[in-house]
Design a protein around this motif. Structure first.
Motif, PDB file in Angstrom:
ATOM      1  N   GLY A 169      40.897  34.263  54.861  1.00  0.00           N
ATOM      2  CA  GLY A 169      41.875  33.524  55.661  1.00  0.00           C
ATOM      3  C   GLY A 169      43.293  33.996  55.412  1.00  0.00           C
ATOM      4  N   ALA A 207      37.677  27.464  53.796  1.00  0.00           N
ATOM      5  CA  ALA A 207      38.935  27.924  54.394  1.00  0.00           C
ATOM      6  C   ALA A 207      38.731  28.495  55.795  1.00  0.00           C
ATOM      7  N   ASP A 224      36.195  33.166  51.044  1.00  0.00           N
ATOM      8  CA  ASP A 224      36.620  32.687  52.360  1.00  0.00           C
ATOM      9  C   ASP A 224      38.128  32.477  52.404  1.00  0.00           C
ATOM     10  N   THR A 225      38.707  31.996  51.303  1.00  0.00           N
ATOM     11  CA  THR A 225      40.150  31.803  51.287  1.00  0.00           C
ATOM     12  C   THR A 225      40.880  33.145  51.388  1.00  0.00           C
ATOM     13  N   LEU A 281      40.466  22.100  51.802  1.00  0.00           N
ATOM     14  CA  LEU A 281      39.618  23.114  52.432  1.00  0.00           C
ATOM     15  C   LEU A 281      39.493  24.333  51.525  1.00  0.00           C
ATOM     16  N   VAL A 282      40.609  24.728  50.910  1.00  0.00           N
ATOM     17  CA  VAL A 282      40.567  25.889  50.020  1.00  0.00           C
ATOM     18  C   VAL A 282      39.675  25.597  48.814  1.00  0.00           C
ATOM     19  N   LEU A 283      39.827  24.404  48.233  1.00  0.00           N
ATOM     20  CA  LEU A 283      39.045  24.069  47.042  1.00  0.00           C
ATOM     21  C   LEU A 283      37.565  23.943  47.365  1.00  0.00           C
ATOM     22  N   LYS A 328      38.397  31.998  46.154  1.00  0.00           N
ATOM     23  CA  LYS A 328      37.079  32.358  46.689  1.00  0.00           C
ATOM     24  C   LYS A 328      37.208  33.284  47.879  1.00  0.00           C
TER      25      LYS A 328
END
Lengths: 369, 374
Positions: B98, A32, B94-95, A26-28, B92
């Protein structure tokens, strides 16, 4: 440690292990925040399934809730495809709605039977051992442990069997689809795995901290290694370290276990963020400083060589005067000169600097390039 | 019920407070949604939680301005940390959202459980910040909220032009001599302010919807930024008031979720029914175009057939037309429509011919097609 404590620790470890596996992908894939959306919307599924089967430990609950996660992903995709709102906004619209309906249903319909609104957010890992698997009168241990082990095995199988497809569609979805592995199908499989994992972890760590265990270890290992399989292994290790240390700190201080685990995971991330070789902040700063000094050293050599042949060298290349000509700070200049002398590129000749053979060669090599 | 709102003191306070909260979140949300930063609000609200609890631990006060100051500081640290991660690593956006969201929230939960273990009961009520409880709004809170709202609206009004540039063409803005980095930071500060304001009413968990939903709805009704912001504020305030009042009237009903459900219905109506953009009108338009195309195709087929016969009134079988049009669409309905318009007639039963008027009409659009090809 008492038996229930050991069991809680085991559950914490299993939750962390389960979550960290899909988290890497999901992170890659830049998805996320989908974990956040999935973990919130499964609440809706859990509540609805509970209202239908009236049994909190029914396997239908697990499946129903996991389906809601996939359903959420599909709804988001439908809304995004209308092109009326962008993807981020449609995620931000769908999951709060499903979550709110879930919370309202709990508050009005279910009350405090088993799930209440606080437990939804925080999880109750300390109570997990009370729900036991009993077959023919034999107590086989906490049920959560079996569910989580099942999910873990499923995750491992999914990743090992579809490793090639996952890898390809993660790094080059276009090529993956052209070669006959539709990245959309793989996407939905991954989402299904993620929501099943979130459902399994939900009881123990609640809605928000699932996100911590899925994303944080994966992000931390992303800073450490470059190979996909290494990233999976490292993220698993980080998840295990943070869950074990989080458990002990929390029981020592009598605070929320799930919260502490996410904080220790965060600390792991921060530690790696600063100290990681090659990608850590400290390493980056050191690299920048070294590059700056290297450049200053070269500039010094160039300056000296430009004025070396002429009478003006007594002025321009004077140890005490050179900082004015280079337009540098005085102390900084003397640092650079010391470095140059130590490197054997510059010779101090009664207060006038000149290049050694090594220095001349260095200038010619660098400038000719 | 409307009468009740104005006569009942508590209800009046609660509704004014919620309206302020809803409007602020919605105004700032318009910028966030247009900049594709809808989920930033989610991360910021969650990262406000440790600030609230820490402010309580440090000061021992439960005054709303003290707690919200703590929330503001911690959400701002969260925002700064998010930027720092994105800027310095390959992680990135979004990470990083989170990470900040979950770790800060985890810290908040840890602090909350720590405070709850303390022997005195003064901490009671901190957990209402999770889902919000509009009924706890007092009159002096409303004064505080209104002041913050005026500050937010004032800044938005002053920097309207710059914010618009930031949203639509930051590079152009930068090259025209505006410092877009400062504008970005200023907008983030405003967003944190607006979010923090709503924590008491809507709660940490769902405040992000208060930011996204009104703006996403307003976007469907207009293409003008100014109108969008105004409309968004109206939607936000309206939903917040309804949600707050409904949750105040029933026991054990947290305010945040109710507001979100009201907001979601506004979003649904907007997505489906808004003129031009709405899904319903899009479908209507699609059907209309399809019918027009069917008419033209059938008319063209009839015209071509009539060219092959000396007798213009020679009737043609429906099955011939069906083959020529090569689609399974309802041919009978289309023919009946054509005869209603006077463009085709049924010569004998089941046999159709084009009329003079129909020929003219067909020439008109066939000619048009030719023009387009040239």
């Amino acid at each position: 440690m008492t038996t229930p404590q050991v069991e809680v620790l085991l559950i914490a470890v299993m939750v962390a292990a389960c979550c960290s596996l899909p988290g890497v992908f999901l992170v890659l894939r830049g998805e996320a925040m989908a974990t956040d959306a999935i973990s919130h919307s499964i609440l809706f599924g859990i509540v609805i399934a509970f209202l239908i089967v009236k049994d909190i430990s029914s396997p239908f609950l697990l499946v129903g809730a996991a389906l809601t996660g996939v359903l959420m992903v599909a709804i988001v995709e439908i809304i995004t495809n209308t092109k009326l709102v962008r993807e981020d906004a449609s995620i931000g619209l769908v999951f709060p709605f499903l979550f709110s309906v879930g919370v309202i249903l709990i508050a009005k319909k279910i009350g405090n039977v088993h799930i209440d609104t606080d437990a939804v957010l925080l999880g109750e890992i300390a109570f997990a051992p009370f729900d036991r698997l009993v077959i023919y009168g034999y107590d086989l241990g906490p049920k959560a442990l079996y569910v989580l082990s099942g999910i873990f095995i499923l995750n491992v199988l999914f990743i090992t069997i579809f490793y090639k497809e996952l890898k390809l569609s993660t790094f080059d979805p276009g090529l993956s689809t052209t070669l006959g592995f539709p990245s959309k199908v793989i996407h939905y499989c991954l989402m299904a795995i993620a929501s099943l994992t979130a459902v399994g972890a939900f009881d123990a760590v609640g809605v928000v901290l699932v996100v911590a265990l899925m994303i944080v270890p994966a992000a931390a290992s992303y800073l450490l290694v470059e190979k996909l399989y290494l990233m999976i292994v490292v993220s698993l290790i980080i998840a295990l370290v943070s869950s074990v240390s989080g458990f002990f700190i929390a029981t020592q201080m009598d605070i929320s276990i799930a919260g502490t685990i996410s904080v220790t995971a965060g600390l792991c991330f921060v530690g790696i963020f600063f100290f990681a070789p090659r990608r850590g902040i400290i390493f980056l700063i050191a690299k920048k400083t070294r590059q700056k000094l290297d450049f200053a050293h070269l500039m010094l050599l160039v300056h000296i060589s430009n004025h070396e042949k002429l009478q003006e060298r007594y002025n321009e290349n004077n140890v005490r005067e050179i900082y004015k000509h280079l337009n540098w700070e005085r102390i900084y200049t003397s640092t650079v000169i010391h470095m140059a002398i130590n490197r054997g590129t510059v010779v101090d000749n009664k207060g006038v600097l000149s290049l050694s053979n090594k220095g001349k060669q260095h200038v010619i090599e660098t400038i000719m390039k | 019920m409307l009468g009740e709102i104005f006569s009942d003191y508590t209800l009046r306070t609660v509704s004014i407070g919620s309206a302020v909260v809803g409007a602020c979140g919605a105004v700032i949300g318009s910028f966030a949604v247009l900049r594709r930063q809808s989920l930033v609000g989610d991360a910021l609200t969650h990262s406000a939680l440790p600030g609230i609890v820490l402010a309580f631990i440090v000061t021992g006060s439960k005054d709303i301005s003290v707690l919200l100051t703590g929330a503001f500081i911690s959400a701002f640290i969260g925002a700064a940390f998010m930027r720092f991660i994105i800027k310095n690593t390959q992680i990135k956006e979004d990470t990083s959202l989170g990470i900040v969201l979950s770790v800060f929230f985890g810290l908040g939960i840890v602090l909350l459980t720590y405070v709850q273990k303390q022997p005195d009961a003064t901490q009671a009520g901190l957990e209402t910040f999770l889902f919000g409880q509009a009924a706890t709004i007092m009159q002096r809170d409303v004064v505080f909220m209104s002041v913050v709202m005026l500050v937010i609206l004032g800044v938005v009004f002053t920097f309207w032009k710059e914010f618009k540039l930031l949203v639509f063409d930051a590079e152009y803005g930068q090259s025209s001599g505006f410092n877009m980095r400062y504008m970005d930071i200023l907008l983030t500060v405003l967003m944190v302010l607006a979010i923090v304001l709503g924590l008491q009413t809507v709660g940490v968990v769902l405040m992000s919807a208060m930011v996204v939903a009104p703006a996403a709805s307003a976007r469907q009704w207009t293409d003008k930024m100014g109108i969008m912001v105004l409309l968004s504020a109206v939607f936000g305030a309206f939903s917040a008031v309804i949600g707050a009042v409904v949750s105040s009237l029933y026991t054990k009903l947290p305010t945040g979720p109710v507001i979100v459900v009201v907001l979601s219905s506004v979003v649904f109506v907007s997505l489906v029914l808004s003129p031009r953009r709405g899904i319903f009108w899009q479908l209507v338009k699609y059907e209309k175009n399809k019918r027009a195309l069917r008419l033209e195709a059938t008319l063209a087929a009839l015209r071509e057939l009539s060219m092959q016969h000396e007798d213009k009134c020679h009737g043609h079988e429906e099955c011939v037309l069906r083959v020529m049009k090569s689609e399974g669409a309802p041919l009978g309905k289309t023919l009946r429509l054509l005869s209603q318009k006077g463009w085709a007639t049924e010569v004998t039963r089941g046999k159709w011919a084009i009329t003079e008027e129909g020929l003219k009409e067909a020439d008109k659009f066939l000619h048009l097609i030719k023009d387009n090809n040239q």
